[in-house]
Write an enzyme that holds these catalytic residues in place. Sequence first.
Site, PDB file in Angstrom:
ATOM      1  N   LYS A  61       0.835  -1.202   0.000  1.00 29.54           N
ATOM      2  CA  LYS A  61       0.000   0.000   0.000  1.00 29.54           C
ATOM      3  C   LYS A  61       0.872   1.256   0.000  1.00 29.54           C
ATOM      4  O   LYS A  61       0.677   2.161  -0.814  1.00 29.54           O
ATOM      5  CB  LYS A  61      -0.913   0.002   1.238  1.00 29.54           C
ATOM      6  N   ASP A  70      -6.194   0.704   0.643  1.00 25.54           N
ATOM      7  CA  ASP A  70      -6.244   0.632   2.111  1.00 25.54           C
ATOM      8  C   ASP A  70      -7.618   0.092   2.506  1.00 25.54           C
ATOM      9  O   ASP A  70      -8.405  -0.311   1.640  1.00 25.54           O
ATOM     10  CB  ASP A  70      -5.956   2.002   2.737  1.00 25.54           C
TER      11      ASP A  70
END
Length: 116
Positions: free
Chosen positions: A26, A44
């Site tokens: 991420k 996320d």
Amino acid sequence: MLVNDFQNKVPDTVDELTKLPGVGRKTANVIASVVYAKPAMAVDTHVFRVSARIGLTSNAKNPLQAEKQLVKYIPEEKLAIAHHWLILHGRYVCIARKPKCNECGIRPYCKFAPKS
Ligand code: SF4
């Protein structure tokens, strides 16, 4: 590692970034898209949740599966901004516990939207 392996420069690819200690996929996607303007989608918890609810992803079991689906269908030049759209949409409109479907601009396209 930045000094020894990357010549004092933060790398610009997800593969290289994730070699750095503490940098997950991420974070690597955020750096690639925000810092280097690369077509990358950071997933996320908010992006994961909202994408699934709207129907942009289907049966994604984890963020990587969601990322692969989103990257496949969102035009490359829109990927970086789409990440922010999804986060903001999830924060202000498609709120986890109580989505504001009556105010939602994408309601006609949403799988979760009430049909009445
Ligand atoms: S219609 Fe409702 S569930 Fe669908 S995206 Fe909008 S707020 Fe979320």
